[in-house]
Design a protein around this motif. Structure first.
Motif, PDB file in Angstrom:
ATOM      1  N   LYS A  19       0.831  -1.194   0.000  1.00 44.44           N
ATOM      2  CA  LYS A  19       0.000   0.000   0.000  1.00 44.44           C
ATOM      3  C   LYS A  19       0.871   1.251   0.000  1.00 44.44           C
ATOM      4  CE  LYS A  19      -3.822  -2.194   2.489  1.00 44.44           C
ATOM      5  NZ  LYS A  19      -4.642  -2.166   3.723  1.00 44.44           N
ATOM      6  N   ARG A  20       0.330   2.302  -0.591  1.00 42.04           N
ATOM      7  CA  ARG A  20       1.065   3.560  -0.620  1.00 42.04           C
ATOM      8  C   ARG A  20       0.083   4.710  -0.439  1.00 42.04           C
ATOM      9  NH1 ARG A  20       4.405   5.357  -5.863  1.00 42.04           N
ATOM     10  NH2 ARG A  20       5.143   3.212  -5.624  1.00 42.04           N
ATOM     11  N   LYS A 125      -0.983  11.304  10.386  1.00 42.48           N
ATOM     12  CA  LYS A 125      -1.701  10.266  11.132  1.00 42.48           C
ATOM     13  C   LYS A 125      -2.856   9.709  10.305  1.00 42.48           C
ATOM     14  CE  LYS A 125      -3.803   9.286  15.626  1.00 42.48           C
ATOM     15  NZ  LYS A 125      -4.092   9.826  16.980  1.00 42.48           N
ATOM     16  N   ALA A 126      -3.634  10.605   9.696  1.00 41.49           N
ATOM     17  CA  ALA A 126      -4.758  10.167   8.866  1.00 41.49           C
ATOM     18  C   ALA A 126      -4.277   9.414   7.634  1.00 41.49           C
ATOM     19  CB  ALA A 126      -5.596  11.376   8.463  1.00 41.49           C
ATOM     20  N   ALA A 127      -3.183   9.884   7.047  1.00 37.48           N
ATOM     21  CA  ALA A 127      -2.646   9.230   5.851  1.00 37.48           C
ATOM     22  C   ALA A 127      -2.223   7.799   6.155  1.00 37.48           C
ATOM     23  CB  ALA A 127      -1.469  10.034   5.310  1.00 37.48           C
ATOM     24  N   LEU A 128      -1.516   7.611   7.272  1.00 35.68           N
ATOM     25  CA  LEU A 128      -1.071   6.265   7.645  1.00 35.68           C
ATOM     26  C   LEU A 128      -2.255   5.367   7.993  1.00 35.68           C
ATOM     27  CD1 LEU A 128       2.145   7.045   9.735  1.00 35.68           C
ATOM     28  CD2 LEU A 128       1.997   6.192   7.388  1.00 35.68           C
ATOM     29  N   SER A 129      -3.259   5.931   8.621  1.00 36.46           N
ATOM     30  CA  SER A 129      -4.463   5.150   8.937  1.00 36.46           C
ATOM     31  C   SER A 129      -5.140   4.648   7.668  1.00 36.46           C
ATOM     32  CB  SER A 129      -5.450   5.983   9.755  1.00 36.46           C
ATOM     33  OG  SER A 129      -4.919   6.300  11.022  1.00 36.46           O
ATOM     34  N   SER A 130      -5.049   5.431   6.604  1.00 36.13           N
ATOM     35  CA  SER A 130      -5.705   5.049   5.351  1.00 36.13           C
ATOM     36  C   SER A 130      -5.072   3.827   4.712  1.00 36.13           C
ATOM     37  CB  SER A 130      -5.680   6.224   4.362  1.00 36.13           C
ATOM     38  OG  SER A 130      -4.394   6.400   3.799  1.00 36.13           O
ATOM     39  N   ILE A 136       3.948   2.407   2.172  1.00 28.80           N
ATOM     40  CA  ILE A 136       4.838   3.509   1.802  1.00 28.80           C
ATOM     41  C   ILE A 136       4.132   4.839   2.008  1.00 28.80           C
ATOM     42  CG2 ILE A 136       6.064   4.622  -0.105  1.00 28.80           C
ATOM     43  CD1 ILE A 136       6.477   1.837  -1.308  1.00 28.80           C
ATOM     44  N   LEU A 137       4.810   5.720   2.705  1.00 28.52           N
ATOM     45  CA  LEU A 137       4.353   7.105   2.882  1.00 28.52           C
ATOM     46  C   LEU A 137       5.193   7.963   1.948  1.00 28.52           C
ATOM     47  CD1 LEU A 137       2.806   9.371   4.405  1.00 28.52           C
ATOM     48  CD2 LEU A 137       4.636   9.313   6.112  1.00 28.52           C
ATOM     49  N   HIS A 138       4.588   8.459   0.889  1.00 27.84           N
ATOM     50  CA  HIS A 138       5.297   9.226  -0.133  1.00 27.84           C
ATOM     51  C   HIS A 138       5.010  10.714   0.074  1.00 27.84           C
ATOM     52  CE1 HIS A 138       6.214   9.754  -4.738  1.00 27.84           C
ATOM     53  NE2 HIS A 138       7.037  10.442  -3.969  1.00 27.84           N
ATOM     54  N   ILE A 139       6.019  11.423   0.546  1.00 28.91           N
ATOM     55  CA  ILE A 139       5.896  12.856   0.816  1.00 28.91           C
ATOM     56  C   ILE A 139       6.363  13.644  -0.406  1.00 28.91           C
ATOM     57  CG2 ILE A 139       6.612  14.763   2.304  1.00 28.91           C
ATOM     58  CD1 ILE A 139       4.987  12.670   3.799  1.00 28.91           C
ATOM     59  N   ILE A 140       5.502  14.525  -0.914  1.00 32.41           N
ATOM     60  CA  ILE A 140       5.881  15.365  -2.062  1.00 32.41           C
ATOM     61  C   ILE A 140       5.794  16.831  -1.649  1.00 32.41           C
ATOM     62  CG2 ILE A 140       5.440  15.954  -4.468  1.00 32.41           C
ATOM     63  CD1 ILE A 140       4.167  13.268  -4.880  1.00 32.41           C
ATOM     64  N   PRO A 141       6.929  17.432  -1.253  1.00 27.02           N
ATOM     65  CA  PRO A 141       6.923  18.876  -0.980  1.00 27.02           C
ATOM     66  C   PRO A 141       6.738  19.629  -2.296  1.00 27.02           C
ATOM     67  CG  PRO A 141       8.841  17.772   0.001  1.00 27.02           C
ATOM     68  CD  PRO A 141       8.237  16.822  -0.983  1.00 27.02           C
ATOM     69  N   LEU A 142       5.827  20.569  -2.324  1.00 29.54           N
ATOM     70  CA  LEU A 142       5.499  21.261  -3.570  1.00 29.54           C
ATOM     71  C   LEU A 142       6.413  22.469  -3.794  1.00 29.54           C
ATOM     72  CD1 LEU A 142       1.605  20.964  -3.439  1.00 29.54           C
ATOM     73  CD2 LEU A 142       3.220  19.613  -4.806  1.00 29.54           C
ATOM     74  N   TYR A 143       7.703  22.206  -3.753  1.00 28.99           N
ATOM     75  CA  TYR A 143       8.724  23.234  -3.984  1.00 28.99           C
ATOM     76  C   TYR A 143       9.683  22.716  -5.054  1.00 28.99           C
ATOM     77  CZ  TYR A 143       7.224  24.495   0.775  1.00 28.99           C
ATOM     78  OH  TYR A 143       6.497  24.803   1.893  1.00 28.99           O
ATOM     79  N   PRO A 144       9.826  23.401  -6.177  1.00 24.69           N
ATOM     80  CA  PRO A 144      10.732  22.920  -7.226  1.00 24.69           C
ATOM     81  C   PRO A 144      12.189  22.846  -6.782  1.00 24.69           C
ATOM     82  CG  PRO A 144       9.220  24.555  -8.101  1.00 24.69           C
ATOM     83  CD  PRO A 144       9.062  24.583  -6.604  1.00 24.69           C
ATOM     84  N   GLN A 145      12.640  23.879  -6.050  1.00 23.44           N
ATOM     85  CA  GLN A 145      14.021  23.940  -5.602  1.00 23.44           C
ATOM     86  C   GLN A 145      14.105  23.651  -4.095  1.00 23.44           C
ATOM     87  OE1 GLN A 145      12.548  26.861  -6.964  1.00 23.44           O
ATOM     88  NE2 GLN A 145      13.057  26.389  -9.081  1.00 23.44           N
TER      89      GLN A 145
END
Length: 386
Positions: A19-20, A125-130, A136-145
């Motif tokens: 799961k991701r 917490k909610a994301a992991l519960s899902s 896999i917890l995939h974190i995408i910071p919305l910063y190009p640089q």
């Protein structure tokens, strides 16, 4: 076709079944334009040691006693200028982006803000519960640089949230793998999306009937931030450090990455270098990256530049710094100095090419965790030394 062994078959099935969950993280916004909400937001934002990196007692006195109370009134007025029926443009646009991503993937997608709400800790917490706290917890910071005050502070806040959750549930340590998506300043899909966003505006760049100049206005940071997370001790050691190859340093160097973004767009759109400039906005103090955007737009009319285009590639979502600082405040500066027209090119927001770029990231993650760990150690060490 060569048959897989039972062991390899099992591993393949497990990989497919793993799961991701995706968590998009943007900068943040006040809850409302009320002075109290803006003050609360400014306090949280500016008390972050990755933003104002001075010792805690001095930071508390400066932010709590001076900046947040005094700036809250003017910032509240600025937010009112850009607020919409949906509320904060940054939040509503980010929510729209999340929904469009969710429509194209079976993985659950969550949105968090580094400052304000939705906050990172409850979102994680909610994301992991899902995914039942496994996968896999995939974190995408919305910063190009990458910068200390953007991607690194996201990493530190997520790690803090995970640490607290692990104390409640120790099985997370072995059951959850965290992937931090790498900065995408040189990502082909991102650059193509950004180039496509700019292209309609520059058809007559440099002609009598078009714009005279294209300004890349990036978010400003103190120069010391570059050194503070540079474990390779490369940044600012020479005047051309950004052009001298050093993979470790450049992996976390904001200035190098924004230069590369700008050069890539120039090349894609075949823009003559004399028609392009780089500046930095939103400074808070001295010894920040230069030249400054506000001072530049005041000076350009004296050089015969009457029609100016501005793009803000440090952001993928329009916010106070684009919609007010550039499109209103700097436009006024430009016209007062003799300019005729300043046009802000919108951020990527929910453009289809940008969404395709994010889908590529989800399909083929580039794990940036090791670089963040190294930058965080450098930050911690140098913070303790001051």
């Amino acid at each position: 076709m060569k048959k897989l062994s039972p062991k390899k078959k099992s591993a393949t099935r497990n990989a497919r079944a793993e799961k991701r969950v995706i968590v998009l993280i943007n900068l943040g916004t006040p809850k409302s334009t009320r002075v109290a909400d803006v003050r609360r937001y400014l306090f949280q934002f500016l008390m972050d040691p990755c933003v104002i990196d001075i010792p805690y007692p001095a930071r508390l006195a400066l932010v709590g006693g001076i900046i947040a109370p005094l700036r809250a009134f003017s910032s509240s007025k600025s937010y009112r200028e850009i607020w919409t029926e949906k509320g904060s443009p940054l939040l509503s646009l980010s929510e729209d982006l999340k929904e469009k991503i969710q429509a194209r993937t079976s993985h659950p997608v969550f949105l968090a803000m580094r400052y304000g709400i939705p906050a990172i800790a409850p979102t994680i917490k909610a994301a992991l519960s899902s995914i039942d706290n496994k996968g896999i917890l995939h974190i995408i910071p919305l910063y190009p640089q990458h910068a200390m005050s953007t991607t690194l502070t996201v990493y530190r806040e997520v790690q803090s949230a995970l640490s607290a959750l692990t104390k409640e549930n120790d099985t997370l340590r072995n059951n959850v793998k965290v992937i931090y998506e790498a900065p995408f300043y040189n990502n082909t899909a991102y650059l193509n999306a950004l180039a496509a966003q700019i292209k309609p505006y520059i058809k007559k760049l440099g002609t009598n009937n078009g714009y005279d100049y294209l300004l890349f206005s990036y978010h400003g940071i103190p120069i010391r931030h570059l050194n503070k997370i540079d474990a390779a001790q490369h940044c600012n050691m020479t005047t051309d450090c950004c052009n001298r190859r050093n993979a470790q340093a450049h992996a976390v160097c904001y200035r190098h990455q924004l230069i590369e973004t700008t050069k890539a767009i120039e090349k894609r759109l075949k823009i003559p270098s004399q028609l392009v400039g780089i500046t930095f906005q939103s400074r808070l103090g001295s010894n920040w990256l230069t030249p400054y955007t506000d001072m530049t737009v005041k000076m350009l009319p004296r050089k015969g530049i009457k029609k100016l285009l501005v793009v803000t590639p440090a952001f993928v979502t329009d916010n106070l710094e684009t919609l007010f600082e550039v499109a209103i405040e700097n436009k006024d500066f430009f016209k007062e100095a003799g300019g005729e027209k300043l046009t802000l090119i919108p951020c990527l927001n929910t453009e289809p090419r940008w969404i395709n770029c994010l889908m590529d990231m989800i399909a083929k993650p580039r794990d940036f965790t090791a670089a963040l760990e190294t930058a965080d150690r450098a930050f911690t060490y140098r913070t303790a030394a001051t």
